[in-house]
Design an enzyme around this catalytic site. Sequence first.
Site, PDB file in Angstrom:
ATOM      1  CD  GLU A 106     -59.995   0.049  71.666  1.00 23.07           C
ATOM      2  OE1 GLU A 106     -60.268   1.052  72.355  1.00 23.07           O
ATOM      3  OE2 GLU A 106     -60.419  -1.086  71.935  1.00 23.07           O
TER       4      GLU A 106
ATOM      5  NE  ARG B 293     -65.971  -4.537  75.339  1.00 24.36           N
ATOM      6  CZ  ARG B 293     -65.876  -5.446  74.389  1.00 24.36           C
ATOM      7  NH1 ARG B 293     -66.947  -5.998  73.885  1.00 24.36           N
ATOM      8  NH2 ARG B 293     -64.710  -5.815  73.939  1.00 24.36           N
TER       9      ARG B 293
ATOM     10  NE  ARG C 270     -66.197  -1.702  79.148  1.00 30.37           N
ATOM     11  CZ  ARG C 270     -65.436  -1.815  78.073  1.00 30.37           C
ATOM     12  NH1 ARG C 270     -65.596  -0.974  77.060  1.00 30.37           N
ATOM     13  NH2 ARG C 270     -64.519  -2.744  77.972  1.00 30.37           N
TER      14      ARG C 270
END
Length: 162
Positions: A62, A54, A96
């Site tokens: 998104e 990330r 992540r």
Amino acid sequence: MKIFNMLKPAFFALLFICLTTSLSAQIVKGKLGYVIDGDSFYMTQENGRTLRVRVYGVDSPEIDQAFGPESKEFLNEYLKDKALTLSPTGTDKLGRTVGVVTVEDKDLAEEMLRSGHSWHYKKYSQEAKLAQLETEAKAKKLGLWKDPAAQAPWQFRNQQGK
């Protein structure tokens, strides 16, 4: 004392391995596996392992949000066939590895903001440079800023119940 003298070389070798392993764990090198969305991707490390990354400091639309596919495509094209360096800063709630990613000596978050493909994620980053890059892209109406009603991803997720 004799046992210590016999074990001393092994002790120092083990100490050296531990220190160099922990220092090298700070930097991860690899290449793009594949892009998930505009701010996360899988990285194939030099050791062959895959790491879900990330990008620190940014939040991109998104994938099912306006400009989400464009942001993903930008990230894919920017990372494709290039050597990546990750400096981890932590782990997020999805597991992540969050970190600063550099590509050809350029900070990926800065490039995402400069091109108008991400928002500065002020909830997790207070860096003035990132805020400035977002402001400049917005003023130039670059990328997602072409839409005067562009919605921040965190607001979109909240509305979608994500």
